[in-house]
Design a protein around this motif. Structure first.
Motif, mmCIF file in Angstrom:
data_model
loop_
_atom_site.group_PDB
_atom_site.id
_atom_site.type_symbol
_atom_site.label_atom_id
_atom_site.label_comp_id
_atom_site.label_asym_id
_atom_site.label_seq_id
_atom_site.Cartn_x
_atom_site.Cartn_y
_atom_site.Cartn_z
ATOM 1 N N ALA A 29 -7.942 38.914 61.942
ATOM 2 C CA ALA A 29 -8.623 37.891 62.881
ATOM 3 C C ALA A 29 -8.370 37.975 64.428
ATOM 4 C CB ALA A 29 -8.072 36.643 62.297
ATOM 5 N N GLN A 30 -7.656 38.777 64.562
ATOM 6 C CA GLN A 30 -7.539 39.265 66.177
ATOM 7 C C GLN A 30 -8.663 39.436 66.954
ATOM 8 O OE1 GLN A 30 -4.609 42.723 66.398
ATOM 9 N NE2 GLN A 30 -2.891 41.322 65.828
ATOM 10 N N GLY A 31 -8.628 38.455 68.237
ATOM 11 C CA GLY A 31 -9.735 38.495 68.949
ATOM 12 C C GLY A 31 -10.779 37.983 68.409
ATOM 13 N N LYS A 32 -11.107 36.832 67.239
ATOM 14 C CA LYS A 32 -12.132 36.498 66.749
ATOM 15 C C LYS A 32 -12.175 35.078 66.917
ATOM 16 C CE LYS A 32 -13.197 39.949 63.534
ATOM 17 N NZ LYS A 32 -13.347 40.327 61.915
ATOM 18 N N ARG A 33 -13.423 34.600 66.815
ATOM 19 C CA ARG A 33 -13.410 33.112 66.678
ATOM 20 C C ARG A 33 -13.587 32.602 64.880
ATOM 21 N NH1 ARG A 33 -18.083 30.419 69.355
ATOM 22 N NH2 ARG A 33 -19.174 31.279 67.865
ATOM 23 N N VAL A 34 -12.772 31.480 64.635
ATOM 24 C CA VAL A 34 -12.463 31.353 63.409
ATOM 25 C C VAL A 34 -12.823 29.819 63.133
ATOM 26 C CG1 VAL A 34 -10.965 33.149 62.806
ATOM 27 C CG2 VAL A 34 -10.048 30.884 63.445
ATOM 28 N N ARG A 35 -13.043 29.215 61.915
ATOM 29 C CA ARG A 35 -13.165 28.129 61.483
ATOM 30 C C ARG A 35 -12.506 27.652 60.245
ATOM 31 N NH1 ARG A 35 -17.710 29.687 58.725
ATOM 32 N NH2 ARG A 35 -18.136 28.417 56.822
ATOM 33 N N LEU A 36 -11.972 26.459 60.122
ATOM 34 C CA LEU A 36 -10.873 26.253 59.044
ATOM 35 C C LEU A 36 -11.833 25.482 57.908
ATOM 36 C CD1 LEU A 36 -8.252 25.962 57.770
ATOM 37 C CD2 LEU A 36 -8.445 23.458 59.022
ATOM 38 N N ASP A 37 -11.724 26.271 56.657
ATOM 39 C CA ASP A 37 -12.071 25.609 55.247
ATOM 40 C C ASP A 37 -10.903 25.348 54.608
ATOM 41 O OD1 ASP A 37 -14.707 25.885 56.276
ATOM 42 O OD2 ASP A 37 -15.016 27.908 55.012
ATOM 43 N N VAL A 38 -10.868 24.089 54.025
ATOM 44 C CA VAL A 38 -9.644 23.643 53.418
ATOM 45 C C VAL A 38 -10.237 23.579 52.034
ATOM 46 C CG1 VAL A 38 -8.183 21.564 52.888
ATOM 47 C CG2 VAL A 38 -8.899 22.199 55.196
ATOM 48 N N GLY A 39 -9.403 24.180 51.000
ATOM 49 C CA GLY A 39 -9.574 24.030 49.809
ATOM 50 C C GLY A 39 -9.294 22.725 48.947
ATOM 51 N N ILE A 40 -9.256 22.691 47.800
ATOM 52 C CA ILE A 40 -9.181 21.410 46.962
ATOM 53 C C ILE A 40 -7.753 21.248 46.907
ATOM 54 C CG2 ILE A 40 -9.277 20.583 44.785
ATOM 55 C CD1 ILE A 40 -12.071 22.367 44.398
ATOM 56 N N LYS A 41 -7.310 19.918 47.161
ATOM 57 C CA LYS A 41 -5.989 19.374 46.988
ATOM 58 C C LYS A 41 -5.774 19.286 45.467
ATOM 59 C CE LYS A 41 -4.535 16.555 50.017
ATOM 60 N NZ LYS A 41 -4.110 15.456 50.910
ATOM 61 N N ARG A 42 -4.578 19.910 45.000
ATOM 62 C CA ARG A 42 -4.144 19.993 43.741
ATOM 63 C C ARG A 42 -2.642 19.653 43.416
ATOM 64 N NH1 ARG A 42 -4.998 24.956 45.508
ATOM 65 N NH2 ARG A 42 -3.621 26.478 44.975
ATOM 66 N N PRO A 43 -2.291 19.122 42.421
ATOM 67 C CA PRO A 43 -0.657 18.867 42.378
ATOM 68 C C PRO A 43 -0.088 19.987 42.338
ATOM 69 C CG PRO A 43 -1.936 18.084 40.387
ATOM 70 C CD PRO A 43 -2.962 18.746 41.255
ATOM 71 N N LEU A 44 1.161 19.995 42.936
ATOM 72 C CA LEU A 44 2.195 21.184 43.033
ATOM 73 C C LEU A 44 3.482 20.712 41.860
ATOM 74 C CD1 LEU A 44 3.096 23.345 44.672
ATOM 75 C CD2 LEU A 44 4.356 21.779 45.877
ATOM 76 N N TYR A 45 3.672 21.789 41.104
ATOM 77 C CA TYR A 45 4.389 21.684 39.739
ATOM 78 C C TYR A 45 5.748 22.341 40.227
ATOM 79 C CZ TYR A 45 0.288 19.706 37.770
ATOM 80 O OH TYR A 45 -0.727 18.804 37.078
ATOM 81 N N GLY A 46 6.709 22.107 39.300
ATOM 82 C CA GLY A 46 8.031 22.920 39.475
ATOM 83 C C GLY A 46 8.790 22.459 40.495
ATOM 84 N N MET A 47 8.706 21.202 41.298
ATOM 85 C CA MET A 47 9.538 20.954 42.410
ATOM 86 C C MET A 47 10.150 19.703 41.957
ATOM 87 S SD MET A 47 8.680 23.368 44.462
ATOM 88 C CE MET A 47 9.020 22.817 46.117
ATOM 89 N N ILE A 48 11.462 19.554 42.691
ATOM 90 C CA ILE A 48 11.983 18.135 42.067
ATOM 91 C C ILE A 48 11.404 17.123 42.797
ATOM 92 C CG2 ILE A 48 13.559 18.068 44.415
ATOM 93 C CD1 ILE A 48 16.060 17.489 42.436
ATOM 94 N N MET A 49 10.400 17.161 43.986
ATOM 95 C CA MET A 49 9.640 16.124 44.447
ATOM 96 C C MET A 49 8.267 16.450 44.293
ATOM 97 S SD MET A 49 11.730 15.396 48.001
ATOM 98 C CE MET A 49 10.326 14.848 48.680
ATOM 99 N N PRO A 50 7.540 15.473 43.815
ATOM 100 C CA PRO A 50 6.241 15.711 43.616
ATOM 101 C C PRO A 50 5.514 15.887 44.841
ATOM 102 C CG PRO A 50 6.528 13.320 43.464
ATOM 103 C CD PRO A 50 7.854 13.790 43.693
ATOM 104 N N GLY A 51 4.471 16.683 45.030
ATOM 105 C CA GLY A 51 3.732 17.097 45.959
ATOM 106 C C GLY A 51 2.238 17.618 45.781
ATOM 107 N N THR A 52 1.613 18.019 46.726
ATOM 108 C CA THR A 52 0.112 18.692 46.569
ATOM 109 C C THR A 52 0.290 20.155 47.444
ATOM 110 O OG1 THR A 52 -0.714 17.537 48.421
ATOM 111 C CG2 THR A 52 -1.020 16.650 46.165
ATOM 112 N N VAL A 53 -0.814 20.643 46.995
ATOM 113 C CA VAL A 53 -1.078 22.202 47.746
ATOM 114 C C VAL A 53 -2.347 22.215 47.846
ATOM 115 C CG1 VAL A 53 -1.052 23.486 45.510
ATOM 116 C CG2 VAL A 53 -0.418 24.582 47.838
ATOM 117 N N GLU A 54 -2.964 22.992 49.199
ATOM 118 C CA GLU A 54 -4.042 23.279 49.450
ATOM 119 C C GLU A 54 -4.200 24.635 49.786
ATOM 120 O OE1 GLU A 54 -5.010 20.598 52.678
ATOM 121 O OE2 GLU A 54 -5.694 18.973 51.245
#
Length: 168
Positions: A77-102
């Motif tokens: 991406a060096q020297g380029k113009r970029v835009r952000l696309d965010v994926g689907i939010k899904r649950p995060l498993y295997g952690m002591i506290m619940p959370g989500t990952v995208e």
């Protein structure tokens, strides 16, 4: 009024911890060790509502270091113009506290090619923040911001070093 309710609940919790530490300490046959065991048990009981927050903090920090924007390969991406696309939010498993990952994808504006990819993690608070009135409507952790990226300063500094322009 909520402060008074908090003090009553905390007082009941403190009395319960003292009572339990006293009774468990009495099970120690050696009288010289009994008071030391009571004190250790009391401190462990008092800290128990926050243990998941402390462990969760280190787990989420490790995830952010391993898979966050800091570890992403930005050479394409060096020297380029970029835009952000965010994926689907899904649950995060295997952690002591619940959370989500995208999954976060930065695409080249001109070619639509994915040039940067990393994960964003968001943590919910420990059981004390999720199930008690202490949260006051917030499910965020007590000891850390609860997500990465936190304030986008790391991303912005990486982008400026590599001459990457983020376009909305």
């Amino acid at each position: 009024m909520s402060g008074l309710i908090f003090l009553v609940i905390f007082g009941m919790f403190l009395c319960g911890c003292i009572w339990l530490a006293k009774h468990l300490g009495n099970l120690v046959p050696n009288p010289s060790l009994r008071s030391a065991v009571r004190i250790v048990i009391l401190f462990l009981l008092l800290a128990s509502p926050l243990v998941d927050e402390v462990i969760g903090k280190y787990q989420f920090e490790a995830l952010c270091r391993a898979n966050g924007i800091e570890s992403a390969n930005v050479s394409k991406a060096q020297g380029k113009r970029v835009r952000l696309d965010v994926g689907i939010k899904r649950p995060l498993y295997g952690m002591i506290m619940p959370g989500t990952v995208e999954d976060w994808f930065y695409r080249d504006v001109d070619s639509n090619e994915i040039v940067i990819q990393h994960k964003a993690y968001f943590a919910f608070g420990g059981w004390l923040m999720r199930y008690s009135p202490l949260n006051m409507g917030s499910r965020h952790p007590i000891f850390f911001p609860g997500g990465c990226p936190v304030d986008y300063l790391d991303r912005d500094s990486i982008f400026s070093k590599n001459n990457i322009t983020l376009v909305n």
